[in-house]
Design a protein around this motif. Structure first.
Motif, PDB file in Angstrom:
ATOM      1  N   ALA A   1       0.822  -1.209   0.000  1.00 17.55           N
ATOM      2  CA  ALA A   1       0.000   0.000   0.000  1.00 17.55           C
ATOM      3  C   ALA A   1       0.859   1.263   0.000  1.00 17.55           C
ATOM      4  O   ALA A   1       0.599   2.204  -0.765  1.00 17.55           O
ATOM      5  CB  ALA A   1      -0.926  -0.004   1.215  1.00 17.55           C
ATOM      6  N   VAL A   2       1.876   1.295   0.826  1.00 14.29           N
ATOM      7  CA  VAL A   2       2.761   2.461   0.879  1.00 14.29           C
ATOM      8  C   VAL A   2       3.555   2.577  -0.421  1.00 14.29           C
ATOM      9  O   VAL A   2       3.719   3.675  -0.961  1.00 14.29           O
ATOM     10  CB  VAL A   2       3.693   2.410   2.110  1.00 14.29           C
ATOM     11  CG1 VAL A   2       4.719   3.527   2.075  1.00 14.29           C
ATOM     12  CG2 VAL A   2       2.882   2.479   3.400  1.00 14.29           C
ATOM     13  N   GLY A   3       4.008   1.445  -0.938  1.00 11.11           N
ATOM     14  CA  GLY A   3       4.719   1.451  -2.212  1.00 11.11           C
ATOM     15  C   GLY A   3       3.867   2.015  -3.331  1.00 11.11           C
ATOM     16  O   GLY A   3       4.326   2.829  -4.137  1.00 11.11           O
ATOM     17  N   ARG A   4       2.616   1.620  -3.350  1.00 13.48           N
ATOM     18  CA  ARG A   4       1.693   2.132  -4.372  1.00 13.48           C
ATOM     19  C   ARG A   4       1.469   3.634  -4.206  1.00 13.48           C
ATOM     20  O   ARG A   4       1.469   4.384  -5.176  1.00 13.48           O
ATOM     21  CB  ARG A   4       0.379   1.381  -4.286  1.00 13.48           C
ATOM     22  CG  ARG A   4      -0.574   1.732  -5.384  1.00 13.48           C
ATOM     23  CD  ARG A   4      -1.780   0.843  -5.350  1.00 13.48           C
ATOM     24  NE  ARG A   4      -2.648   1.183  -6.453  1.00 13.48           N
ATOM     25  CZ  ARG A   4      -3.810   0.652  -6.662  1.00 13.48           C
ATOM     26  NH1 ARG A   4      -4.256  -0.276  -5.853  1.00 13.48           N
ATOM     27  NH2 ARG A   4      -4.547   1.021  -7.673  1.00 13.48           N
ATOM     28  N   ALA A   5       1.276   4.063  -2.971  1.00  9.01           N
ATOM     29  CA  ALA A   5       1.034   5.494  -2.713  1.00  9.01           C
ATOM     30  C   ALA A   5       2.229   6.356  -3.098  1.00  9.01           C
ATOM     31  O   ALA A   5       2.060   7.471  -3.591  1.00  9.01           O
ATOM     32  CB  ALA A   5       0.688   5.697  -1.240  1.00  9.01           C
TER      33      ALA A   5
ATOM     34  N   PHE B   1      11.765  -1.494  -0.579  1.00  5.67           N
ATOM     35  CA  PHE B   1      11.896  -1.149   0.840  1.00  5.67           C
ATOM     36  C   PHE B   1      13.065  -1.866   1.490  1.00  5.67           C
ATOM     37  O   PHE B   1      13.612  -1.405   2.475  1.00  5.67           O
ATOM     38  CB  PHE B   1      10.607  -1.455   1.604  1.00  5.67           C
ATOM     39  CG  PHE B   1       9.479  -0.523   1.272  1.00  5.67           C
ATOM     40  CD1 PHE B   1       9.613   0.835   1.438  1.00  5.67           C
ATOM     41  CD2 PHE B   1       8.281  -1.013   0.788  1.00  5.67           C
ATOM     42  CE1 PHE B   1       8.583   1.697   1.137  1.00  5.67           C
ATOM     43  CE2 PHE B   1       7.236  -0.163   0.495  1.00  5.67           C
ATOM     44  CZ  PHE B   1       7.388   1.189   0.660  1.00  5.67           C
ATOM     45  N   ALA B   2      13.438  -3.000   0.945  1.00  6.13           N
ATOM     46  CA  ALA B   2      14.565  -3.761   1.496  1.00  6.13           C
ATOM     47  C   ALA B   2      15.897  -3.308   0.899  1.00  6.13           C
ATOM     48  O   ALA B   2      16.952  -3.671   1.396  1.00  6.13           O
ATOM     49  CB  ALA B   2      14.366  -5.250   1.226  1.00  6.13           C
TER      50      ALA B   2
ATOM     51  N   GLY C   1      13.131  10.110  -1.123  1.00  6.67           N
ATOM     52  CA  GLY C   1      11.788   9.587  -1.349  1.00  6.67           C
ATOM     53  C   GLY C   1      11.621   8.156  -0.877  1.00  6.67           C
ATOM     54  O   GLY C   1      10.612   7.799  -0.272  1.00  6.67           O
ATOM     55  N   VAL C   2      12.611   7.339  -1.137  1.00  3.37           N
ATOM     56  CA  VAL C   2      12.563   5.936  -0.724  1.00  3.37           C
ATOM     57  C   VAL C   2      12.658   5.835   0.793  1.00  3.37           C
ATOM     58  O   VAL C   2      11.911   5.090   1.429  1.00  3.37           O
ATOM     59  CB  VAL C   2      13.695   5.116  -1.389  1.00  3.37           C
ATOM     60  CG1 VAL C   2      13.735   3.697  -0.855  1.00  3.37           C
ATOM     61  CG2 VAL C   2      13.550   5.121  -2.897  1.00  3.37           C
ATOM     62  N   THR C   3      13.551   6.609   1.379  1.00  2.00           N
ATOM     63  CA  THR C   3      13.733   6.577   2.829  1.00  2.00           C
ATOM     64  C   THR C   3      12.462   6.995   3.551  1.00  2.00           C
ATOM     65  O   THR C   3      12.034   6.346   4.503  1.00  2.00           O
ATOM     66  CB  THR C   3      14.894   7.506   3.246  1.00  2.00           C
ATOM     67  OG1 THR C   3      16.069   7.081   2.576  1.00  2.00           O
ATOM     68  CG2 THR C   3      15.122   7.479   4.739  1.00  2.00           C
ATOM     69  N   ARG C   4      11.843   8.068   3.097  1.00  2.00           N
ATOM     70  CA  ARG C   4      10.616   8.558   3.740  1.00  2.00           C
ATOM     71  C   ARG C   4       9.504   7.523   3.633  1.00  2.00           C
ATOM     72  O   ARG C   4       8.820   7.240   4.617  1.00  2.00           O
ATOM     73  CB  ARG C   4      10.185   9.872   3.108  1.00  2.00           C
ATOM     74  CG  ARG C   4       8.885  10.382   3.714  1.00  2.00           C
ATOM     75  CD  ARG C   4       8.684  11.796   3.395  1.00  2.00           C
ATOM     76  NE  ARG C   4       9.684  12.523   4.162  1.00  2.00           N
ATOM     77  CZ  ARG C   4       9.588  13.791   4.476  1.00  2.00           C
ATOM     78  NH1 ARG C   4       8.588  14.481   4.061  1.00  2.00           N
ATOM     79  NH2 ARG C   4      10.513  14.378   5.190  1.00  2.00           N
ATOM     80  N   ALA C   5       9.317   6.950   2.454  1.00  2.00           N
ATOM     81  CA  ALA C   5       8.284   5.928   2.274  1.00  2.00           C
ATOM     82  C   ALA C   5       8.560   4.719   3.165  1.00  2.00           C
ATOM     83  O   ALA C   5       7.645   4.165   3.781  1.00  2.00           O
ATOM     84  CB  ALA C   5       8.211   5.512   0.807  1.00  2.00           C
ATOM     85  N   ARG C   6       9.818   4.308   3.246  1.00  2.00           N
ATOM     86  CA  ARG C   6      10.204   3.172   4.090  1.00  2.00           C
ATOM     87  C   ARG C   6       9.885   3.474   5.559  1.00  2.00           C
ATOM     88  O   ARG C   6       9.353   2.630   6.278  1.00  2.00           O
ATOM     89  CB  ARG C   6      11.698   2.884   3.925  1.00  2.00           C
ATOM     90  CG  ARG C   6      12.176   1.687   4.718  1.00  2.00           C
ATOM     91  CD  ARG C   6      13.682   1.516   4.658  1.00  2.00           C
ATOM     92  NE  ARG C   6      14.176   1.361   3.301  1.00  2.00           N
ATOM     93  CZ  ARG C   6      15.121   2.127   2.761  1.00  2.00           C
ATOM     94  NH1 ARG C   6      15.683   3.091   3.441  1.00  2.00           N
ATOM     95  NH2 ARG C   6      15.524   1.901   1.520  1.00  2.00           N
ATOM     96  N   GLN C   7      10.208   4.678   6.000  1.00  2.00           N
ATOM     97  CA  GLN C   7       9.954   5.040   7.400  1.00  2.00           C
ATOM     98  C   GLN C   7       8.458   5.081   7.697  1.00  2.00           C
ATOM     99  O   GLN C   7       8.026   4.656   8.774  1.00  2.00           O
ATOM    100  CB  GLN C   7      10.597   6.383   7.713  1.00  2.00           C
ATOM    101  CG  GLN C   7      12.106   6.320   7.786  1.00  2.00           C
ATOM    102  CD  GLN C   7      12.735   7.674   8.012  1.00  2.00           C
ATOM    103  OE1 GLN C   7      12.266   8.693   7.494  1.00  2.00           O
ATOM    104  NE2 GLN C   7      13.814   7.695   8.775  1.00  2.00           N
ATOM    105  N   ILE C   8       7.662   5.571   6.774  1.00  2.00           N
ATOM    106  CA  ILE C   8       6.211   5.591   6.976  1.00  2.00           C
ATOM    107  C   ILE C   8       5.679   4.165   7.042  1.00  2.00           C
ATOM    108  O   ILE C   8       4.842   3.836   7.893  1.00  2.00           O
ATOM    109  CB  ILE C   8       5.523   6.423   5.878  1.00  2.00           C
ATOM    110  CG1 ILE C   8       5.849   7.906   6.080  1.00  2.00           C
ATOM    111  CG2 ILE C   8       4.015   6.191   5.873  1.00  2.00           C
ATOM    112  CD1 ILE C   8       5.424   8.815   4.960  1.00  2.00           C
ATOM    113  N   ALA C   9       6.180   3.295   6.165  1.00  2.00           N
ATOM    114  CA  ALA C   9       5.755   1.895   6.183  1.00  2.00           C
ATOM    115  C   ALA C   9       6.165   1.219   7.492  1.00  2.00           C
ATOM    116  O   ALA C   9       5.410   0.419   8.057  1.00  2.00           O
ATOM    117  CB  ALA C   9       6.325   1.148   4.986  1.00  2.00           C
TER     118      ALA C   9
END
Length: 96
Positions: free
Chosen positions: A7-11, A19-20, A27-35
């Motif tokens: 879901a976060v990846g899609r958003a 994420f791994a 952008g990747v770091t922020r999305a990873r932290q939110i996930a």
């Protein structure tokens, strides 16, 4: 957690497998932290297990993401929640 990552990846238009990846792009770091924050908030999974599912990250990385993004996540959930659909316990953000 795979559902949260998807879901976060899609958003954020990021491949959930990303994420791994060890990338530190903003952008990747922020999305990873939110996930990570959502994973901690919405599951009973330990910090260590969450970290492992995000590419072997340390439990302190998960804790940092949780503390950093919890206020934002709580704000968004509070805005979206109508109080009727299901019982939900939204934690109060800690003052820092």
């Amino acid at each position: 957690m795979p559902l949260i990552q998807a879901a976060v990846g899609r958003a954020f238009k990021i491949d959930p497998n990303g994420f791994a990846h060890p990338s530190r792009r903003h952008g990747v770091t922020r999305a990873r932290q939110i996930a990570m924050c959502l994973s901690k908030l919405l599951t009973s999974t330990s910090h260590n297990e969450i970290g492992r599912s995000f590419g072997g990250r340390d439990h302190t990385t998960v804790l940092h993401a949780y503390r950093k993004f919890l206020p934002l996540v709580v704000e968004v959930l509070t805005e979206m929640y109508d109080g009727q659909s299901c019982p939900i316990d939204i934690p109060e953000p800690a003052d820092q």
